[in-house]
Scaffold this motif. Structure first.
Motif, PDB file in Angstrom:
ATOM      1  N   ASN A 357       0.825  -1.209   0.000  1.00 26.62           N
ATOM      2  CA  ASN A 357       0.000   0.000   0.000  1.00 26.62           C
ATOM      3  C   ASN A 357       0.859   1.259   0.000  1.00 26.62           C
ATOM      4  O   ASN A 357       0.542   2.240  -0.693  1.00 26.62           O
ATOM      5  N   ILE A 358       1.940   1.240   0.763  1.00 29.03           N
ATOM      6  CA  ILE A 358       2.828   2.399   0.809  1.00 29.03           C
ATOM      7  C   ILE A 358       3.359   2.728  -0.581  1.00 29.03           C
ATOM      8  O   ILE A 358       3.442   3.900  -0.975  1.00 29.03           O
ATOM      9  N   GLU A 359       3.676   1.697  -1.350  1.00 30.96           N
ATOM     10  CA  GLU A 359       4.279   1.925  -2.664  1.00 30.96           C
ATOM     11  C   GLU A 359       3.268   2.196  -3.770  1.00 30.96           C
ATOM     12  O   GLU A 359       3.548   2.948  -4.707  1.00 30.96           O
ATOM     13  N   PHE A 360       2.066   1.582  -3.674  1.00 35.90           N
ATOM     14  CA  PHE A 360       1.140   1.666  -4.802  1.00 35.90           C
ATOM     15  C   PHE A 360       0.003   2.674  -4.633  1.00 35.90           C
ATOM     16  O   PHE A 360      -0.491   3.196  -5.633  1.00 35.90           O
ATOM     17  N   GLU A 361      -0.420   2.959  -3.423  1.00 34.10           N
ATOM     18  CA  GLU A 361      -1.519   3.921  -3.265  1.00 34.10           C
ATOM     19  C   GLU A 361      -1.195   5.288  -3.864  1.00 34.10           C
ATOM     20  O   GLU A 361      -2.043   5.888  -4.535  1.00 34.10           O
ATOM     21  N   PRO A 362       0.018   5.819  -3.670  1.00 33.40           N
ATOM     22  CA  PRO A 362       0.315   7.128  -4.279  1.00 33.40           C
ATOM     23  C   PRO A 362       0.323   7.094  -5.813  1.00 33.40           C
ATOM     24  O   PRO A 362       0.261   8.156  -6.450  1.00 33.40           O
ATOM     25  N   LEU A 363       0.378   5.888  -6.393  1.00 40.44           N
ATOM     26  CA  LEU A 363       0.440   5.762  -7.854  1.00 40.44           C
ATOM     27  C   LEU A 363      -0.922   5.436  -8.468  1.00 40.44           C
ATOM     28  O   LEU A 363      -1.009   5.206  -9.675  1.00 40.44           O
ATOM     29  N   ASP A 364      -1.958   5.412  -7.662  1.00 41.63           N
ATOM     30  CA  ASP A 364      -3.286   5.048  -8.162  1.00 41.63           C
ATOM     31  C   ASP A 364      -3.699   5.977  -9.302  1.00 41.63           C
ATOM     32  O   ASP A 364      -3.660   7.204  -9.177  1.00 41.63           O
ATOM     33  N   GLY A 365      -4.072   5.381 -10.439  1.00 39.15           N
ATOM     34  CA  GLY A 365      -4.486   6.157 -11.599  1.00 39.15           C
ATOM     35  C   GLY A 365      -3.358   6.555 -12.526  1.00 39.15           C
ATOM     36  O   GLY A 365      -3.591   7.200 -13.560  1.00 39.15           O
ATOM     37  N   LYS A 366      -2.115   6.181 -12.195  1.00 42.42           N
ATOM     38  CA  LYS A 366      -0.968   6.586 -13.003  1.00 42.42           C
ATOM     39  C   LYS A 366      -0.446   5.479 -13.910  1.00 42.42           C
ATOM     40  O   LYS A 366       0.583   5.643 -14.566  1.00 42.42           O
ATOM     41  N   PHE A 367      -1.178   4.349 -13.952  1.00 49.62           N
ATOM     42  CA  PHE A 367      -0.758   3.236 -14.803  1.00 49.62           C
ATOM     43  C   PHE A 367      -1.547   3.259 -16.111  1.00 49.62           C
ATOM     44  O   PHE A 367      -2.712   3.661 -16.151  1.00 49.62           O
TER      45      PHE A 367
END
Length: 719
Positions: A357-367
């Motif tokens: 979660n620490i690594e992927f939550e800030p990237l939500d919507g950026k893939f």
């Protein structure tokens, strides 16, 4: 290719095979004894018309030939000239449009690429039984469903049935190494013989494809996620092409694992920085080359920046940078990039539960739209029971797919009968409370975040070269269950068990009920004698075989003490706001309820709380007594399973009965070992007596701690 298929089918029907050894899986096609079902099948097969020529239609012909010759002891009659005289029609909606009403065509079209419609069709006063799909593979899935209904004696030719998969990509992940070893494999060597490919095609590859197609599995990643970059070389592509060509008529696409450092290892570059133009060019050319060999190549599966694997972090980039670079190379070919969310540093993190979660939550919507994050069912590592992974509720703009583990790495490996469908059902039905109040994990998996996004459920394969494919005969039930739950995540575990038992052992109702009882109690039994009340990761180091709650030394989060944290005051991992605060990664409804040790479901108690030994459980027992009761109950459940199986000796063939009977004896021994070793160890902290109502743990703790397992799968011996 048509000649090859026919030859392999001839082998499957006529080549001598070991009797009742499990090789035929759930596709044994035993002779039909029900006279009504037998007559209905014979009538259908007396005149079969297939609307067109296609490699998948040839597979259908082969399957009907095999099934008929085994179930009704005669071959089907294929009518190739006059469809009006045929009893049984098979084809696509487009091919059969002139015989369908507009309503029927609309209904079938709505079933999507892999759906099927089956039932009676009235044409000029004559009734034809039809299986119709939007593609030939949909027809194939319908044929397998027809065969299942005949085998299980549920076929009714008057009924209209339609079905479609709720998940787009239903995928097996093989952790097979190129030297034929299998990481976390307990059923022999890898079925892929890369040394002999592309020249030699093992007939087993077709049997494998049949089994997967019968479940609707439509994708396979054939190489380990830790594989070296050699799997992306031209020589290897020629080998994979053979498998892709064989699997294509069965609706199965091939994926490869992509090592992030490949531009350096096989491309001669000095960097693998995902933003470097030369790196992008390498991946584009490499991807184009793969598609030149395999036009329907599925895409890449990537493990990056986890357990020491290379990734974008080495270059100051994030997971979206790395995934999107690869996804861009695949996009022009409609390929997919599956990026595993099992990430934790090769250095110790605060709490592994939090890392993804620490690594992927800030990237939500950026893939990119063709990226799927493949998320394990729980945040630690395929434990006997885990609360669902918080990413399934936290990511709202990124497509997430499920990763289950079919191979029993932490669940007794191939010596224990543990039916995994109930565990997966528990996860899939868990409420996430986001983005809407009635959202479940299964609804998150089934729902595309955009029109172009693809949904995914993946399972880590338990398949090997053992004659019965899975080591333990009942491991087949987990392969079967994964396919059924990937097709429909809402299906009930009892329904899956009932199907598999009838397809595998026959129709004897008493037998079906008893085996179902064994299967449906097996997972809870394993949790009880291994990791009750939310305990986790207390298995032996490295090989993960047997109990070792005393493991310490070296990297902290590879030790058992890191997870159970037993001391004189109590036991459990505090993940509330007073601990690591991992609970804050869930929706507030979950966090609020689970933060209270008196309100949290007790199956997760020690996962999120460090509680005193005299903590009162809901049944009035202290934690210590409750823990002991769970361990003892697990042992007694296995003994019940043993006795139930022994009562079936007269109705199950000797070879398979003895196979399971011997393994249940091992399982009972191992369950006692788990109970004794764990309770004796935890007693050194609680200093409390065992409750009088349980079978008293025996043995010496130091003896249990001294046990070594040089032959356990996963161990790399020095000899």
């Amino acid at each position: 290719m048509k000649i090859l298929f026919s030859f392999l089918l001839w082998i499957a029907i006529f080549f001598p095979s070991f009797s009742n050894d499990g090789y035929k899986l759930w596709l044994d096609y035993q002779p039909i004894t029900n006279p009504t079902i037998k007559k209905d099948m014979a009538d259908l097969m007396s005149g079969v018309f297939i609307f067109g020529e296609d490699p998948t239609y040839q597979v259908i012909r082969n399957e009907l030939n095999l099934a008929c010759q085994k179930m009704i002891l005669e071959a089907p009659t294929f009518n190739t000239s006059d469809k009006t005289k045929a009893q049984f029609w098979l084809g696509t909606r487009t091919q059969m449009s002139q015989f369908l009403s507009m309503t029927e065509q609309v209904e079938i079209k709505a079933l999507g690429e892999d759906g099927y419609w089956m039932g009676p069709v009235e044409v000029n006063g004559k009734t034809h039984y039809a299986i119709i799909g939007n593609r030939p593979v949909g027809v194939l899935y319908g044929v397998y469903n027809l065969m299942k209904s005949i085998q299980t004696e549920t076929f009714d030719k008057s009924l209209l049935i339609s079905d479609y998969p709720k998940v787009k990509l239903r995928m097996l992940n093989h952790w097979d190494n190129l030297d034929k070893t299998v990481e976390r494999g307990y059923a022999g060597a890898s079925i892929w013989d890369w040394h002999k490919l592309p020249g030699y095609v093992d007939p087993r590859y077709i049997e494998y494809a049949r089994a997967n197609a019968s479940l609707g599995i439509n994708a396979v990643s054939v190489t380990n996620v830790n594989a070296k970059a050699i799997v992306l070389t031209t020589d290897f592509m020629k080998k994979v092409k053979v498998l892709a060509d064989l699997f294509r008529p069965y609706g199965i696409k091939v994926f490869l694992t992509a090592r992030f450092s490949a531009p350096m290892e096989i491309g001669g570059l000095e960097t693998a920085d995902p933003l470097d133009p030369k790196v992008k060019d390498f991946w584009q050319k490499k991807t184009d080359e793969i598609y030149s060999y395999i036009p329907d190549f599925g895409g890449f599966l990537v493990k990056a920046n986890s357990e020491g694997q290379p990734g974008p972090h080495e270059y100051g980039r994030n997971h979206a940078d790395g995934a999107n670079m690869l996804a861009a190379a695949l996009a022009s070919h409609q390929g997919l990039l599956i990026w595993r969310a099992f990430v934790y540093s090769h250095e110790v993190d605060e709490d592994r539960h939090k890392q993804a979660n620490i690594e992927f939550e800030p990237l939500d919507g950026k893939f990119m739209n063709n990226v799927i994050l493949q998320v394990k069912n729980g945040a630690i590592d395929f434990q006997p029971r885990e609360p669902f992974h918080p990413l399934f509720g936290a990511l709202k703009k990124t497509q997430v797919g499920m990763e289950f583990q079919i191979t029993q790495e932490y669940l007794g490996q191939a010596t224990q009968l543990v039916f995994l469908a109930p565990m997966w059902e528990e996860v899939l039905k868990s409420q996430t409370f986001t983005p809407k109040a009635n959202s479940t994990v299964s609804s998150v998996i089934e729902s595309p975040v955009s029109e172009k996004a693809i949904t995914l459920m993946a399972g880590v394969s338990n398949i090997g070269t053992d004659r019965n494919w899975t080591g333990h005969l009942f491991g087949q039930a987990n392969w079967y269950a994964f396919g059924r739950q990937a097709w429909n995540p809402e299906i009930n575990s009892a329904e899956i068990a009932n199907e598999w038992i009838k397809l595998t052992f026959g129709q004897n109702q008493v037998m079906v009920e008893k085996i179902s009882q064994i299967m449906l109690q097996s997972h809870e039994a394993a949790v009880d004698y291994m990791t009750p009340l939310g305990l986790h990761h207390i298995m032996g180091r490295s090989h993960h075989y047997g109990p070792a709650p005393w493991v310490t030394g070296g990297r902290a989060d590879w030790t058992s003490l890191y997870y159970h944290r037993a001391d004189s005051l109590g036991i459990g991992f505090d993940r509330t706001s007073s601990g690591t605060d991992a609970l804050a990664q869930y929706a507030s409804e979950i966090e609020n309820e689970w933060s209270d040790p008196h309100q949290i479901p007790e199956k997760y108690l020690l996962w999120f709380h460090h509680v005193p030994w005299d903590f009162k459980l809901k049944d009035g027992n202290t934690l210590w007594n409750g823990l002991a009761n769970h361990y003892d109950r697990g042992v007694k459940s296995v003994r019940e399973m043993q006795q139930t199986w022994k009562s079936l000796e007269s109705v199950i063939d000797p070879e398979r009965w003895d196979h399971v009977n011997q393994l249940l004896a091992i399982q009972e021994t191992e369950a006692v070992w788990w109970r004794n070793a764990c309770l004796l160890y935890f007693q050194t902290f609680s200093k409390l007596p065992f409750p009088s109502e349980i079978e008293q743990p025996s043995g010496d703790l130091e003896y249990y701690k001294s046990l070594q397992f040089p032959y356990a799968p996963g161990i790399k011996p020095n000899w």
